[in-house]
Each structure stands twice: as C-alpha cells, then as structure tokens.
Design a protein around this motif. Sequence first.
Motif, PDB file in Angstrom:
ATOM      1  N   MET A  41       0.836  -1.209   0.000  1.00 32.86           N
ATOM      2  CA  MET A  41       0.000   0.000   0.000  1.00 32.86           C
ATOM      3  C   MET A  41       0.869   1.256   0.000  1.00 32.86           C
ATOM      4  SD  MET A  41      -2.999   1.102   2.644  1.00 32.86           S
ATOM      5  CE  MET A  41      -1.883   2.100   3.594  1.00 32.86           C
ATOM      6  N   GLN A  42       0.460   2.221  -0.808  1.00 30.42           N
ATOM      7  CA  GLN A  42       1.230   3.464  -0.866  1.00 30.42           C
ATOM      8  C   GLN A  42       0.888   4.364   0.314  1.00 30.42           C
ATOM      9  OE1 GLN A  42       0.123   4.481  -5.023  1.00 30.42           O
ATOM     10  NE2 GLN A  42       2.175   5.356  -5.040  1.00 30.42           N
ATOM     11  N   THR A  43       1.904   4.975   0.878  1.00 31.80           N
ATOM     12  CA  THR A  43       1.666   5.907   1.976  1.00 31.80           C
ATOM     13  C   THR A  43       2.425   7.206   1.729  1.00 31.80           C
ATOM     14  OG1 THR A  43       3.517   4.938   3.193  1.00 31.80           O
ATOM     15  CG2 THR A  43       1.310   4.109   3.725  1.00 31.80           C
ATOM     16  N   LEU A  44       1.918   8.274   2.350  1.00 31.50           N
ATOM     17  CA  LEU A  44       2.598   9.558   2.272  1.00 31.50           C
ATOM     18  C   LEU A  44       3.449   9.693   3.529  1.00 31.50           C
ATOM     19  CD1 LEU A  44       2.645  12.219   0.506  1.00 31.50           C
ATOM     20  CD2 LEU A  44       1.154  13.173   2.261  1.00 31.50           C
ATOM     21  N   GLU A  45       4.711  10.022   3.345  1.00 32.46           N
ATOM     22  CA  GLU A  45       5.625  10.093   4.476  1.00 32.46           C
ATOM     23  C   GLU A  45       6.241  11.477   4.572  1.00 32.46           C
ATOM     24  OE1 GLU A  45       6.005   7.454   6.459  1.00 32.46           O
ATOM     25  OE2 GLU A  45       4.929   6.015   5.172  1.00 32.46           O
TER      26      GLU A  45
ATOM     27  N   TRP B  47       8.029  15.965   1.782  1.00 30.46           N
ATOM     28  CA  TRP B  47       7.138  14.813   1.903  1.00 30.46           C
ATOM     29  C   TRP B  47       7.322  13.943   0.657  1.00 30.46           C
ATOM     30  CZ3 TRP B  47       2.906  14.584   5.649  1.00 30.46           C
ATOM     31  CH2 TRP B  47       2.878  15.689   6.515  1.00 30.46           C
ATOM     32  N   TYR B  48       7.035  12.662   0.799  1.00 31.09           N
ATOM     33  CA  TYR B  48       7.096  11.808  -0.391  1.00 31.09           C
ATOM     34  C   TYR B  48       6.082  10.684  -0.266  1.00 31.09           C
ATOM     35  CZ  TYR B  48       9.532   8.193   2.257  1.00 31.09           C
ATOM     36  OH  TYR B  48       9.836   7.213   3.178  1.00 31.09           O
ATOM     37  N   GLN B  49       5.675  10.155  -1.414  1.00 29.18           N
ATOM     38  CA  GLN B  49       4.776   9.007  -1.447  1.00 29.18           C
ATOM     39  C   GLN B  49       5.578   7.786  -1.859  1.00 29.18           C
ATOM     40  OE1 GLN B  49       1.657   8.842  -4.465  1.00 29.18           O
ATOM     41  NE2 GLN B  49       0.163   8.483  -2.850  1.00 29.18           N
ATOM     42  N   THR B  50       5.365   6.682  -1.153  1.00 30.78           N
ATOM     43  CA  THR B  50       6.142   5.460  -1.394  1.00 30.78           C
ATOM     44  C   THR B  50       5.830   4.866  -2.788  1.00 30.78           C
ATOM     45  OG1 THR B  50       4.421   4.209  -0.258  1.00 30.78           O
ATOM     46  CG2 THR B  50       6.323   4.880   1.060  1.00 30.78           C
ATOM     47  N   PRO B  51       6.772   4.128  -3.345  1.00 33.09           N
ATOM     48  CA  PRO B  51       6.576   3.572  -4.701  1.00 33.09           C
ATOM     49  C   PRO B  51       5.793   2.249  -4.696  1.00 33.09           C
ATOM     50  CG  PRO B  51       8.766   3.022  -3.921  1.00 33.09           C
ATOM     51  CD  PRO B  51       8.100   3.786  -2.807  1.00 33.09           C
ATOM     52  N   VAL B  52       5.405   1.799  -5.882  1.00 33.96           N
ATOM     53  CA  VAL B  52       4.758   0.488  -6.057  1.00 33.96           C
ATOM     54  C   VAL B  52       5.528  -0.229  -7.158  1.00 33.96           C
ATOM     55  CG1 VAL B  52       2.634  -0.739  -6.711  1.00 33.96           C
ATOM     56  CG2 VAL B  52       2.481   1.462  -5.536  1.00 33.96           C
ATOM     57  N   SER B  53       6.113  -1.386  -6.845  1.00 33.21           N
ATOM     58  CA  SER B  53       6.952  -2.020  -7.861  1.00 33.21           C
ATOM     59  C   SER B  53       6.125  -2.696  -8.955  1.00 33.21           C
ATOM     60  CB  SER B  53       7.925  -3.005  -7.224  1.00 33.21           C
ATOM     61  OG  SER B  53       7.220  -3.965  -6.497  1.00 33.21           O
ATOM     62  N   GLU B  54       4.983  -3.299  -8.594  1.00 35.17           N
ATOM     63  CA  GLU B  54       4.207  -4.057  -9.578  1.00 35.17           C
ATOM     64  C   GLU B  54       3.766  -3.213 -10.780  1.00 35.17           C
ATOM     65  OE1 GLU B  54       0.428  -5.598  -8.659  1.00 35.17           O
ATOM     66  OE2 GLU B  54       0.716  -7.341  -9.965  1.00 35.17           O
TER      67      GLU B  54
ATOM     68  N   ILE C 100       8.472   6.961  -6.598  1.00 39.33           N
ATOM     69  CA  ILE C 100       8.272   7.899  -5.481  1.00 39.33           C
ATOM     70  C   ILE C 100       7.903   9.256  -6.078  1.00 39.33           C
ATOM     71  CG2 ILE C 100       9.552   9.269  -3.774  1.00 39.33           C
ATOM     72  CD1 ILE C 100      11.081   6.752  -2.991  1.00 39.33           C
ATOM     73  N   LEU C 101       6.915   9.916  -5.481  1.00 39.43           N
ATOM     74  CA  LEU C 101       6.622  11.302  -5.844  1.00 39.43           C
ATOM     75  C   LEU C 101       6.999  12.163  -4.641  1.00 39.43           C
ATOM     76  CD1 LEU C 101       3.139  10.963  -7.631  1.00 39.43           C
ATOM     77  CD2 LEU C 101       5.443  10.895  -8.625  1.00 39.43           C
TER      78      LEU C 101
ATOM     79  N   GLU D 264      -3.607  12.858  -0.965  1.00 40.88           N
ATOM     80  CA  GLU D 264      -2.855  12.529   0.252  1.00 40.88           C
ATOM     81  C   GLU D 264      -2.182  13.770   0.842  1.00 40.88           C
ATOM     82  OE1 GLU D 264      -4.289   9.392   0.812  1.00 40.88           O
ATOM     83  OE2 GLU D 264      -2.322   8.889   1.639  1.00 40.88           O
ATOM     84  N   LEU D 265      -1.670  14.632  -0.032  1.00 39.62           N
ATOM     85  CA  LEU D 265      -1.049  15.881   0.442  1.00 39.62           C
ATOM     86  C   LEU D 265      -2.101  16.721   1.166  1.00 39.62           C
ATOM     87  CD1 LEU D 265       1.162  17.084  -2.581  1.00 39.62           C
ATOM     88  CD2 LEU D 265       1.973  16.045  -0.465  1.00 39.62           C
ATOM     89  N   GLN D 266      -3.278  16.817   0.532  1.00 36.44           N
ATOM     90  CA  GLN D 266      -4.359  17.625   1.106  1.00 36.44           C
ATOM     91  C   GLN D 266      -4.751  17.106   2.491  1.00 36.44           C
ATOM     92  OE1 GLN D 266      -8.041  17.644  -1.114  1.00 36.44           O
ATOM     93  NE2 GLN D 266      -8.456  19.772  -0.564  1.00 36.44           N
ATOM     94  N   LYS D 267      -4.893  15.804   2.592  1.00 38.13           N
ATOM     95  CA  LYS D 267      -5.265  15.182   3.876  1.00 38.13           C
ATOM     96  C   LYS D 267      -4.244  15.502   4.965  1.00 38.13           C
ATOM     97  CE  LYS D 267      -7.540  11.016   2.229  1.00 38.13           C
ATOM     98  NZ  LYS D 267      -7.215   9.611   1.980  1.00 38.13           N
TER      99      LYS D 267
END
Length: 285
Positions: free
Chosen positions: A1-5, A12-19, A24-25, A52-55
């Motif tokens: 699952m992607q999360t904002l960190e 801030w960054y969003q985690t990647p998804v390999s599939e 990363i953004l 996610e940024l807004q939240k």
Amino acid sequence: MQTLEKLTSRFWYQTPVSETDRPILGAVMGTDMTLMIDAGNSEDHARFFLEELQKSGVPAPSLVAITHWHWDHIFGLSALKIPSIASTKTKTKMEELVPFSWSDEAIDDRVQQGIEIEFCAEAIKKEFTEHRNISIKLPTITFHEKLEINLGGVTCILQHVGGDHANDSIIVYIKEEKILFLADCMYANMYAPKNNYTTDAALRLLDLVESFDAETYIFSHWKPATKEEFVNEAQLLRRVASLTKKCEGNLLAITEEYKVLVEREVKEDELETIQFFVNGYEQYN
Ligand SMILES: [Zn+2]
C-alpha cells in the motif's frame, strides 16, 4: 500500500509500487509555494498524491518538476493543472511519445520493434486495466543545464546530469534539507537489448552527483537512502566501472578482482551490477 511520508519539515514523499512501476513522488513545501517532483505513472497516481497531500495539510503544489521522460514519471502530468518544468532534452523525448497509441496492440507492436521494452509494457497494462486515456502533456517551462527555484525558505536546484538510465535525467537538490532527489539517474539503461551501464557515463555521473552536499538520497523505485547507503551504491558502481575498464569487460575476471577487493563472496546485487557493465562493454566496444 502506498503511503505519504514526512521526511523533514519541508519534504514529503509518497512510497513507490513495484508491480505497476509507480515511482516515489515528492513535495517540497516552501512558505510561498510547494514543488511537486515527478507527475506519476497515471492520472490516478497524480490525483492520489494530491489527495494525500491535502489530507496531511500540505499546501497544493504550484509547480511540478519532471525528472526524465520515462512513462512512469510523466503520464500523470495531464491530471495536473499547474505549470511543469523539465529539461529541454526531456521535452524533446516527450514530444516523440505524443503520436503513440497506448492500446495493447500498439504497445506490443512497439515492443516488437524495439521502441518499447517488455518490462514497461507489462507495467502499463497493470496500471491501466480499465481504460487507457493516456495523453502526453508537454512541459510548460524548460531549461538546459540548471535552474534554481526559491519556494520561500527552501531552495531547489534542478540540474541536468544525464547518465546511462536516461540521458535527459535531472536531479533535484533540496538545499536546506540536504536531500538529493536522484530519481532514476543511478539506474542502468533499460531501453536496450540488455540492461547496461557504460564506464565513462557512470563515472561522469558519479562525479556530478557526489558534488552535492546531501544526507538523504531519493531513489525513485526504492526509498530515501541514507548517506551510508548512497556511498555504498556509488562505491559499487565506481569499483565495477574501473574493473570493467581494466578487465576489458571480461565477466569472470571482473568478478574475481571484485571478490579480492571486498575480501568476501560477491553478493547478488553486485553480480547484477557487474553483468550490466559487461553488457554495456559488449554493446559499445
Ligand atoms: Zn526511468
């Protein structure tokens, strides 16, 4: 699952998804503006990041920087209603994608012709299962070598670095946070018959990247790496590049010399790096 960190108070960054190959953004939050780094591999990806940024109460991005032309970093751009920044080389490469159709047949056809690669074709099909309304939006602002953006209390330096992965690659140096957003620039060239690194390009890239004073290094398909992890990666590339030259691309000789150098067995990821340099040597020498 992607999360904002939240990595630092201003990054801030969003985690990647390999599939589905989602990279990363990033979001750099200044007192005047937020800069988004990379647009994502689809409109869904870009919108999800904005939500996610807004939240999390991060002010919406006013600008987006594109690190290189590969699909997974640019397909989200059409969902963003803000100016985008890229190197002139990236824009030129993106222009080539504008006329393409993204139906399964068209993608498979380009794989056959050697224009597209199997890995990306599969990931595109996984990311876009329902509909494939992909439209390539070109960057608004372009620069040649270097561009500095003051977001208010935080400065971003966009620098063209090139390298084997994509010769249009730029990095984003977030000066006050000592973060170097490398994106994919340290990875091998995948748009070739075999994944490869070339010795001169790798060494030149390392010289450039190491000239920045950073503590954290963002690898788009991995994670924010520590200084130590970056140094290890850079050292591996440097050592193998030098040995590839010395051993004239001989796989066994390079592996043996590397083993002696590190005084232990060669690890799997190191073997892969050696193979990529050998591939590059065989292809270009
Ligand atoms: Zn890439």
